[in-house]
Design a protein around this motif. Structure first.
Motif, PDB file in Angstrom:
ATOM      1  N   HIS A   1      33.754  39.641  41.499  1.00  0.00           N
ATOM      2  CA  HIS A   1      34.110  38.297  41.793  1.00  0.00           C
ATOM      3  C   HIS A   1      35.212  38.170  41.843  1.00  0.00           C
ATOM      4  O   HIS A   1      36.247  37.061  43.326  1.00  0.00           O
ATOM      5  CB  HIS A   1      34.283  37.825  40.688  1.00  0.00           C
ATOM      6  N   ALA A   2      36.397  39.172  41.907  1.00  0.00           N
ATOM      7  CA  ALA A   2      37.768  38.860  42.567  1.00  0.00           C
ATOM      8  C   ALA A   2      37.767  39.319  44.143  1.00  0.00           C
ATOM      9  O   ALA A   2      37.889  38.228  45.098  1.00  0.00           O
ATOM     10  CB  ALA A   2      38.536  39.985  41.831  1.00  0.00           C
ATOM     11  N   ARG A   3      36.780  40.307  44.594  1.00  0.00           N
ATOM     12  CA  ARG A   3      36.540  40.802  45.673  1.00  0.00           C
ATOM     13  C   ARG A   3      36.096  39.739  46.698  1.00  0.00           C
ATOM     14  O   ARG A   3      36.621  39.130  47.989  1.00  0.00           O
ATOM     15  CB  ARG A   3      36.301  42.032  46.006  1.00  0.00           C
ATOM     16  N   LEU A   4      35.390  38.196  46.146  1.00  0.00           N
ATOM     17  CA  LEU A   4      35.299  37.165  46.493  1.00  0.00           C
ATOM     18  C   LEU A   4      36.141  36.059  46.747  1.00  0.00           C
ATOM     19  O   LEU A   4      35.296  35.147  46.907  1.00  0.00           O
ATOM     20  CB  LEU A   4      33.694  36.820  45.902  1.00  0.00           C
ATOM     21  N   ASN A   5      37.074  36.193  45.878  1.00  0.00           N
ATOM     22  CA  ASN A   5      37.806  35.489  45.356  1.00  0.00           C
ATOM     23  C   ASN A   5      37.554  34.221  44.353  1.00  0.00           C
ATOM     24  O   ASN A   5      37.929  33.075  44.171  1.00  0.00           O
ATOM     25  CB  ASN A   5      38.687  34.487  46.651  1.00  0.00           C
ATOM     26  N   ASN A   6      36.807  34.676  43.190  1.00  0.00           N
ATOM     27  CA  ASN A   6      35.891  33.368  42.429  1.00  0.00           C
ATOM     28  C   ASN A   6      36.826  34.383  41.125  1.00  0.00           C
ATOM     29  O   ASN A   6      36.142  35.017  40.246  1.00  0.00           O
ATOM     30  CB  ASN A   6      34.411  33.836  41.805  1.00  0.00           C
TER      31      ASN A   6
ATOM     32  N   PHE B   1      42.522  43.129  45.060  1.00  0.00           N
ATOM     33  CA  PHE B   1      42.233  43.005  45.438  1.00  0.00           C
ATOM     34  C   PHE B   1      41.987  41.636  46.655  1.00  0.00           C
ATOM     35  O   PHE B   1      42.579  41.922  47.572  1.00  0.00           O
ATOM     36  CB  PHE B   1      42.553  41.292  44.406  1.00  0.00           C
ATOM     37  N   HIS B   2      41.498  40.781  47.550  1.00  0.00           N
ATOM     38  CA  HIS B   2      41.588  40.235  48.186  1.00  0.00           C
ATOM     39  C   HIS B   2      42.938  39.443  48.531  1.00  0.00           C
ATOM     40  O   HIS B   2      43.629  39.301  47.334  1.00  0.00           O
ATOM     41  CB  HIS B   2      40.484  38.756  48.625  1.00  0.00           C
ATOM     42  N   PRO B   3      43.571  38.723  49.735  1.00  0.00           N
ATOM     43  CA  PRO B   3      44.564  38.065  49.854  1.00  0.00           C
ATOM     44  C   PRO B   3      44.496  36.257  49.504  1.00  0.00           C
ATOM     45  O   PRO B   3      42.514  36.736  48.619  1.00  0.00           O
ATOM     46  CB  PRO B   3      44.540  37.707  51.458  1.00  0.00           C
TER      47      PRO B   3
END
Length: 284
Positions: free
Chosen positions: A195-200, A258-260
């Motif tokens: 979820h973190a990598r998908l920005n959720n 994580f994503h930006p």
């Protein structure tokens, strides 16, 4: 399945001695071989092994091809209907079946036409998955519960989604796994990561908080608390402190990248260009 069970019952009856003596375990294994892979042609899909349909039970029934754990479900259902003593075995990397009768037991490979495996074949199978130094241990013959089988089936789909870079679909499969095993902390950790990598961020935070409730290992607690704090900052729109991030990296090189921040955007909607986590093997 009704046809398979009826054919198996007839094959078992043929293997029963005229004096009523129950068939031996090898006779039953041969009966299974003749019916499921033989007459009904259910076999392992070696040509398209990584096809996700091989882990979808309905597709397996239609195509008559599948992964070991999916095919094993057919064997287990037919065996139960016919009164056979069969159990799933959570063997590393390759799901097996144990058949017992008249004080004897054998291990069966549902992927390879229901063949019976001896110690030499099992050792070769283990080394192919865990390396040449691996040796057979009692835990390799652990009985699989219904929950274990369902999770292993879903895990196959998840791993293939991760390999293809489809993090969104992998996350959907993880949510299914959590319905099956809501008290499994590792699943919550994986869900939080994806979820973190998908920005959720909200879902990631909820997953990590649930992980903290279930896992009390101090090492994991500190790391996930750090990640949860970073997520709260992201949700609140607080810019990350570069100095603190550097300190965290120095003390724990396993922190999940994580994503930006959302304002920076991402490569695409489903994050397919982001690296997929690889913290679990691909058991079948």
């Amino acid at each position: 399945m009704d046809d398979i069970c009826a054919d198996l019952e007839r094959s078992i009856a043929d293997a029963t001695a005229s004096n009523g003596t129950p068939p031996r375990v090898m006779d039953l294994a041969i009966a299974l071989q003749n019916v499921i892979p033989g007459h009904h042609d259910f076999q392992g899909d070696e040509e398209n092994y990584d096809d996700t349909e091989n882990a979808n039970l309905m597709c397996v029934i239609d195509r008559k091809r599948g992964l070991p754990v999916a095919l094993a479900l057919l064997y287990l259902h037919a065996a139960a209907r016919c009164g056979l003593d069969m159990t799933g075995i959570d063997f590393p990397g390759h799901f097996l079946l144990r058949l017992e009768a008249s004080g004897e037991r054998v291990l069966i490979d549902p992927f390879h036409n229901g063949i019976v495996l001896g110690a030499a074949e099992l050792r070769e199978l283990l080394k192919a998955f865990q390396g040449l130094d691996a040796e057979l241990q009692p835990e390799h013959y652990r009985e699989a519960t219904d929950q274990t089988i369902l999770l292993r089936l879903q895990n196959n789909i998840k791993v293939r989604a991760l390999r293809s870079g489809d993090l969104a679909y992998a996350t959907t499969i993880l949510e299914r796994c959590l319905i099956i095993a809501p008290d499994e902390p590792g699943l919550w950790h994986q869900a939080g990561t994806l979820h973190a990598r998908l920005n959720n961020d909200e879902k990631a935070l909820a997953a990590f908080e649930q992980f903290l409730k279930l896992n009390h290992d101090p090492r994991h607690q500190q790391r996930i608390k750090t990640l949860a704090a970073e997520l709260r900052d992201r949700i609140a729109g607080i810019e990350p402190d570069a100095a603190k991030q550097g300190d965290a990296k120095d003390t724990d090189d396993t922190v999940i990248p994580f994503h930006p921040p959302k304002s920076c955007g991402s490569d695409n909607a489903n994050g397919s260009k982001q690296p997929a986590p690889s913290d679990d093997p691909s058991p079948v």
